[in-house]
Design a protein around this motif. Structure first.
Motif, PDB file in Angstrom:
ATOM      1  N   PRO A 161     -40.275  20.784   0.710  1.00  0.00           N
ATOM      2  CA  PRO A 161     -40.449  19.593   0.031  1.00  0.00           C
ATOM      3  C   PRO A 161     -39.032  19.113  -0.403  1.00  0.00           C
ATOM      4  CG  PRO A 161     -40.970  21.454  -1.421  1.00  0.00           C
ATOM      5  CD  PRO A 161     -40.748  22.017   0.236  1.00  0.00           C
ATOM      6  N   GLY A 162     -38.751  17.865  -0.080  1.00  0.00           N
ATOM      7  CA  GLY A 162     -36.986  17.632  -0.457  1.00  0.00           C
ATOM      8  C   GLY A 162     -37.268  16.745  -1.727  1.00  0.00           C
ATOM      9  N   VAL A 163     -38.008  16.271  -2.244  1.00  0.00           N
ATOM     10  CA  VAL A 163     -38.049  15.611  -3.594  1.00  0.00           C
ATOM     11  C   VAL A 163     -39.499  15.633  -4.343  1.00  0.00           C
ATOM     12  CG1 VAL A 163     -38.315  13.300  -2.628  1.00  0.00           C
ATOM     13  CG2 VAL A 163     -37.176  13.575  -4.828  1.00  0.00           C
ATOM     14  N   VAL A 164     -39.460  15.518  -5.613  1.00  0.00           N
ATOM     15  CA  VAL A 164     -40.785  15.118  -6.251  1.00  0.00           C
ATOM     16  C   VAL A 164     -40.611  14.015  -7.136  1.00  0.00           C
ATOM     17  CG1 VAL A 164     -42.209  16.038  -7.941  1.00  0.00           C
ATOM     18  CG2 VAL A 164     -41.565  17.830  -6.145  1.00  0.00           C
ATOM     19  N   SER A 220     -31.718  14.794 -17.011  1.00  0.00           N
ATOM     20  CA  SER A 220     -30.756  13.732 -17.530  1.00  0.00           C
ATOM     21  C   SER A 220     -30.911  12.637 -17.181  1.00  0.00           C
ATOM     22  CB  SER A 220     -29.337  14.097 -16.849  1.00  0.00           C
ATOM     23  OG  SER A 220     -29.275  14.166 -15.731  1.00  0.00           O
ATOM     24  N   TYR A 221     -30.345  11.406 -17.532  1.00  0.00           N
ATOM     25  CA  TYR A 221     -30.632  10.085 -16.943  1.00  0.00           C
ATOM     26  C   TYR A 221     -29.888   9.866 -15.692  1.00  0.00           C
ATOM     27  CZ  TYR A 221     -33.327   8.524 -20.827  1.00  0.00           C
ATOM     28  OH  TYR A 221     -34.462   8.387 -21.695  1.00  0.00           O
ATOM     29  N   ALA A 222     -30.413   9.349 -14.806  1.00  0.00           N
ATOM     30  CA  ALA A 222     -29.990   9.094 -13.331  1.00  0.00           C
ATOM     31  C   ALA A 222     -28.523   8.284 -13.659  1.00  0.00           C
ATOM     32  CB  ALA A 222     -30.637   8.429 -12.526  1.00  0.00           C
ATOM     33  N   THR A 223     -27.661   8.228 -12.696  1.00  0.00           N
ATOM     34  CA  THR A 223     -26.584   7.321 -12.627  1.00  0.00           C
ATOM     35  C   THR A 223     -26.476   6.846 -11.113  1.00  0.00           C
ATOM     36  OG1 THR A 223     -24.860   9.035 -12.046  1.00  0.00           O
ATOM     37  CG2 THR A 223     -25.177   8.441 -14.355  1.00  0.00           C
ATOM     38  N   ASP A 224     -25.914   5.940 -10.842  1.00  0.00           N
ATOM     39  CA  ASP A 224     -25.694   5.335  -9.585  1.00  0.00           C
ATOM     40  C   ASP A 224     -25.050   5.754  -8.716  1.00  0.00           C
ATOM     41  OD1 ASP A 224     -26.630   2.666  -7.953  1.00  0.00           O
ATOM     42  OD2 ASP A 224     -24.502   2.415  -7.930  1.00  0.00           O
ATOM     43  N   GLY A 225     -25.220   5.991  -7.300  1.00  0.00           N
ATOM     44  CA  GLY A 225     -24.630   6.636  -6.285  1.00  0.00           C
ATOM     45  C   GLY A 225     -24.506   7.943  -5.932  1.00  0.00           C
ATOM     46  N   VAL A 226     -25.215   8.849  -7.096  1.00  0.00           N
ATOM     47  CA  VAL A 226     -25.183  10.378  -6.753  1.00  0.00           C
ATOM     48  C   VAL A 226     -25.916  10.561  -5.558  1.00  0.00           C
ATOM     49  CG1 VAL A 226     -26.123  12.577  -7.769  1.00  0.00           C
ATOM     50  CG2 VAL A 226     -25.333  10.420  -9.114  1.00  0.00           C
ATOM     51  N   PRO A 227     -25.214  11.512  -4.700  1.00  0.00           N
ATOM     52  CA  PRO A 227     -26.126  12.167  -3.385  1.00  0.00           C
ATOM     53  C   PRO A 227     -27.116  12.797  -3.948  1.00  0.00           C
ATOM     54  CG  PRO A 227     -23.460  12.440  -3.453  1.00  0.00           C
ATOM     55  CD  PRO A 227     -23.932  11.868  -4.897  1.00  0.00           C
ATOM     56  N   THR A 228     -28.538  12.821  -3.048  1.00  0.00           N
ATOM     57  CA  THR A 228     -29.743  13.140  -3.434  1.00  0.00           C
ATOM     58  C   THR A 228     -29.398  14.704  -3.205  1.00  0.00           C
ATOM     59  OG1 THR A 228     -30.417  12.800  -1.254  1.00  0.00           O
ATOM     60  CG2 THR A 228     -31.039  11.434  -3.267  1.00  0.00           C
ATOM     61  N   ARG A 229     -28.693  15.184  -2.203  1.00  0.00           N
ATOM     62  CA  ARG A 229     -28.453  16.619  -1.893  1.00  0.00           C
ATOM     63  C   ARG A 229     -27.485  17.372  -3.100  1.00  0.00           C
ATOM     64  NH1 ARG A 229     -24.401  13.826   1.048  1.00  0.00           N
ATOM     65  NH2 ARG A 229     -22.111  14.310   0.273  1.00  0.00           N
ATOM     66  N   SER A 230     -27.121  16.842  -4.061  1.00  0.00           N
ATOM     67  CA  SER A 230     -26.507  17.358  -5.376  1.00  0.00           C
ATOM     68  C   SER A 230     -27.639  17.736  -6.275  1.00  0.00           C
ATOM     69  CB  SER A 230     -25.397  16.685  -5.876  1.00  0.00           C
ATOM     70  OG  SER A 230     -25.966  15.575  -6.447  1.00  0.00           O
ATOM     71  N   LEU A 231     -28.671  17.143  -6.112  1.00  0.00           N
ATOM     72  CA  LEU A 231     -29.812  17.330  -7.195  1.00  0.00           C
ATOM     73  C   LEU A 231     -30.344  18.627  -7.268  1.00  0.00           C
ATOM     74  CD1 LEU A 231     -31.231  13.452  -6.862  1.00  0.00           C
ATOM     75  CD2 LEU A 231     -29.204  14.649  -8.119  1.00  0.00           C
ATOM     76  N   THR A 232     -30.374  19.496  -6.656  1.00  0.00           N
ATOM     77  CA  THR A 232     -31.174  20.847  -6.707  1.00  0.00           C
ATOM     78  C   THR A 232     -31.010  21.383  -7.916  1.00  0.00           C
ATOM     79  OG1 THR A 232     -30.273  21.102  -4.411  1.00  0.00           O
ATOM     80  CG2 THR A 232     -31.185  23.310  -5.566  1.00  0.00           C
ATOM     81  N   GLY A 233     -32.732  21.531  -8.311  1.00  0.00           N
ATOM     82  CA  GLY A 233     -32.704  21.988  -9.657  1.00  0.00           C
ATOM     83  C   GLY A 233     -32.754  21.079 -10.813  1.00  0.00           C
ATOM     84  N   ARG A 234     -32.364  19.949 -10.439  1.00  0.00           N
ATOM     85  CA  ARG A 234     -32.469  19.022 -11.779  1.00  0.00           C
ATOM     86  C   ARG A 234     -33.523  18.017 -11.692  1.00  0.00           C
ATOM     87  NH1 ARG A 234     -26.846  15.865 -11.028  1.00  0.00           N
ATOM     88  NH2 ARG A 234     -27.667  14.771 -12.836  1.00  0.00           N
ATOM     89  N   ALA A 280     -41.854  14.798   3.527  1.00  0.00           N
ATOM     90  CA  ALA A 280     -40.951  15.697   2.783  1.00  0.00           C
ATOM     91  C   ALA A 280     -40.975  15.479   1.407  1.00  0.00           C
ATOM     92  CB  ALA A 280     -39.623  15.970   3.200  1.00  0.00           C
ATOM     93  N   ALA A 281     -41.760  14.367   0.855  1.00  0.00           N
ATOM     94  CA  ALA A 281     -41.881  14.197  -0.371  1.00  0.00           C
ATOM     95  C   ALA A 281     -43.201  14.544  -1.123  1.00  0.00           C
ATOM     96  CB  ALA A 281     -41.623  12.568  -0.649  1.00  0.00           C
ATOM     97  N   THR A 282     -42.918  14.615  -2.400  1.00  0.00           N
ATOM     98  CA  THR A 282     -44.499  14.815  -3.010  1.00  0.00           C
ATOM     99  C   THR A 282     -44.500  13.867  -4.305  1.00  0.00           C
ATOM    100  OG1 THR A 282     -44.332  17.236  -2.812  1.00  0.00           O
ATOM    101  CG2 THR A 282     -45.780  16.227  -4.740  1.00  0.00           C
ATOM    102  N   GLY A 283     -45.535  13.109  -4.120  1.00  0.00           N
ATOM    103  CA  GLY A 283     -45.670  12.248  -5.430  1.00  0.00           C
ATOM    104  C   GLY A 283     -46.634  12.324  -6.317  1.00  0.00           C
ATOM    105  N   VAL A 284     -46.312  12.147  -7.663  1.00  0.00           N
ATOM    106  CA  VAL A 284     -47.219  12.533  -8.840  1.00  0.00           C
ATOM    107  C   VAL A 284     -47.601  11.251  -9.819  1.00  0.00           C
ATOM    108  CG1 VAL A 284     -47.650  14.041 -10.817  1.00  0.00           C
ATOM    109  CG2 VAL A 284     -46.373  14.794  -8.507  1.00  0.00           C
ATOM    110  N   LEU A 285     -48.844  10.913 -10.039  1.00  0.00           N
ATOM    111  CA  LEU A 285     -48.977   9.756 -11.047  1.00  0.00           C
ATOM    112  C   LEU A 285     -49.709  10.219 -12.177  1.00  0.00           C
ATOM    113  CD1 LEU A 285     -48.272   6.902 -11.262  1.00  0.00           C
ATOM    114  CD2 LEU A 285     -50.235   6.133 -10.051  1.00  0.00           C
ATOM    115  N   LEU A 286     -49.132  10.017 -13.402  1.00  0.00           N
ATOM    116  CA  LEU A 286     -49.750  10.518 -14.439  1.00  0.00           C
ATOM    117  C   LEU A 286     -50.062   9.603 -15.631  1.00  0.00           C
ATOM    118  CD1 LEU A 286     -46.865  13.074 -15.494  1.00  0.00           C
ATOM    119  CD2 LEU A 286     -48.936  13.603 -14.300  1.00  0.00           C
ATOM    120  N   THR A 287     -50.814   9.835 -16.632  1.00  0.00           N
ATOM    121  CA  THR A 287     -51.405   8.993 -17.535  1.00  0.00           C
ATOM    122  C   THR A 287     -50.615   7.833 -17.763  1.00  0.00           C
ATOM    123  OG1 THR A 287     -52.154   9.049 -19.721  1.00  0.00           O
ATOM    124  CG2 THR A 287     -50.348  10.366 -19.490  1.00  0.00           C
ATOM    125  N   GLY A 288     -51.297   6.603 -17.979  1.00  0.00           N
ATOM    126  CA  GLY A 288     -50.546   5.528 -18.286  1.00  0.00           C
ATOM    127  C   GLY A 288     -51.437   4.231 -17.949  1.00  0.00           C
TER     128      GLY A 288
END
Length: 354
Positions: A161-164, A220-234, A280-288
């Motif tokens: 899985p690449g991203v949730v 944390s809040y996202a900032t523009d231009g951050v590589p997704t490969r640097s987001l492990t564990g975040r 390689a993605a997983t999507g989750v839609l919660l209450t709303g």
């Protein structure tokens, strides 16, 4: 008529609430409570349609009163709170305990001009929400039991899985807390979240700190231009009033027009992830409330992603997940804790846990 109970210990603020609500012919103030104990008793006796709840109350705090009300006499609660940091954290705790929405108290500046109108609009909106006996409202003399759910077989994707990606709105703080707490410390897949927060920026900015404290994860809040490969564990949140999306291996923020009256929009994130990550993605839609995220989740599923929606029984508002279920966008429907368990299983099966 929408019957409203006002809970506020300040006489000046009670007067403002009462006068503002009196200006709307659809709203009727049926009682005023000055402390948490009185609020709980008056909800039980008067059965109002909506409660406006202050957080900083004598004898019993607004948070404790919210927990009692949602455990004993579930009623839609609108938190009316200041942007003081201590009160902000109490406000998010109340939202996690079942309160529906939050409105900042007047600031004493030009932004107060339409405050009464905003209050009435929030009360009318909150009154339409069918609330539940909240599972987090566990009091000393009460236990909440849940029956174990049968196991669900979820196909393991061909690659790790690449991203949730997660979308939530009304009731989201509690559902997100349950989801993230259910992930093991070794879960390293990046998690990107869109949470609709209608409150002002001071409320929204504090949400990342509150969620980090509740879950023990790096939020944390996202900032523009951050590589997704640097987001492990975040865990990344969409910033207030900005869309978040993934494109060409980078996190992007956008000021594009709202979708479904929402910015950030869940659909914008999900629709960007569908071609970027595919299976390689997983999507989750919660209450709303509403339907934001349902079509985006469907696009993700069409590209091979594993997709989840929260079940009706655990939702504060079964709106967005319901729309996803109706579209066939959600392959699996279950409460947040079980979704977390399945995410951990997927990561373990594909070797992405450390």
């Amino acid at each position: 008529m929408i019957r409203v109970l006002v809970v506020e210990d300040s006489a000046t603020m009670r007067h403002l609430l009462r006068e503002s609500l009196a200006g709307d012919p659809e709203l009727q103030v049926v009682g005023e409570a000055v402390d948490g104990d009185q609020a709980v008793e008056m909800v039980r006796r008067l059965r109002p349609d909506v409660v406006t709840m202050d957080m900083m109350l004598p004898t019993m705090s607004g948070l404790e009163a919210t927990e009692h009300i949602m455990a004993e006499t579930p009623t839609p609660i609108l938190v009316v709170s200041s942007a003081d940091r201590q009160e902000l954290f109490s406000t998010y705790n109340a939202l996690a305990a079942g309160a529906v929405d939050v409105l900042e108290k007047p600031r004493g500046d030009a932004s107060d001009a339409n405050w009464g109108r905003r209050l009435c609009g929030c009360v009318r909106m909150v009154s339409r929400i069918r609330v539940i006996t909240h599972p987090r409202a566990r009091l000393a003399n009460r236990s909440v039991r849940t029956e174990p759910a049968p196991p669900v077989s979820i196909p393991v994707p061909a690659g790790p899985p690449g991203v949730v990606v997660v979308g939530s709105s009304t009731g989201g703080p509690g559902a997100l807390t349950e989801l993230l707490r259910g992930l093991p410390p070794t879960f390293r897949t990046p998690v990107l979240i869109v949470q609709h927060i209608a409150a002002s920026e001071p409320f929204a900015v504090a949400f990342s700190d509150w969620l980090a404290g509740q879950t023990g994860r790096a939020v944390s809040y996202a900032t523009d231009g951050v590589p997704t490969r640097s987001l492990t564990g975040r865990v990344l949140l969409a910033p207030p009033d900005r869309h978040i999306l993934l494109r060409d291996g980078l996190v992007r923020l956008s000021d594009a027009p709202p979708r479904h009256s929402c910015r950030p929009s869940v659909d914008v994130l999900f629709e960007s992830v569908a071609p970027e990550y595919g299976g390689a993605a997983t999507g989750v839609l919660l209450t709303g409330m509403g339907r934001d995220g349902a079509e985006g989740l469907l696009r993700m599923r069409a590209r091979g992603a594993v997709t989840f929606a929260q079940d009706e029984a655990s939702c504060v508002v079964y709106g967005m997940p319901r729309e996803a279920a109706l579209l066939g966008a959600a392959a699996h429907i279950m409460p947040p804790a079980r979704i977390a368990a399945r995410l951990a299983e997927l990561a373990t099966a594909t070797g992405v846990t450390r």
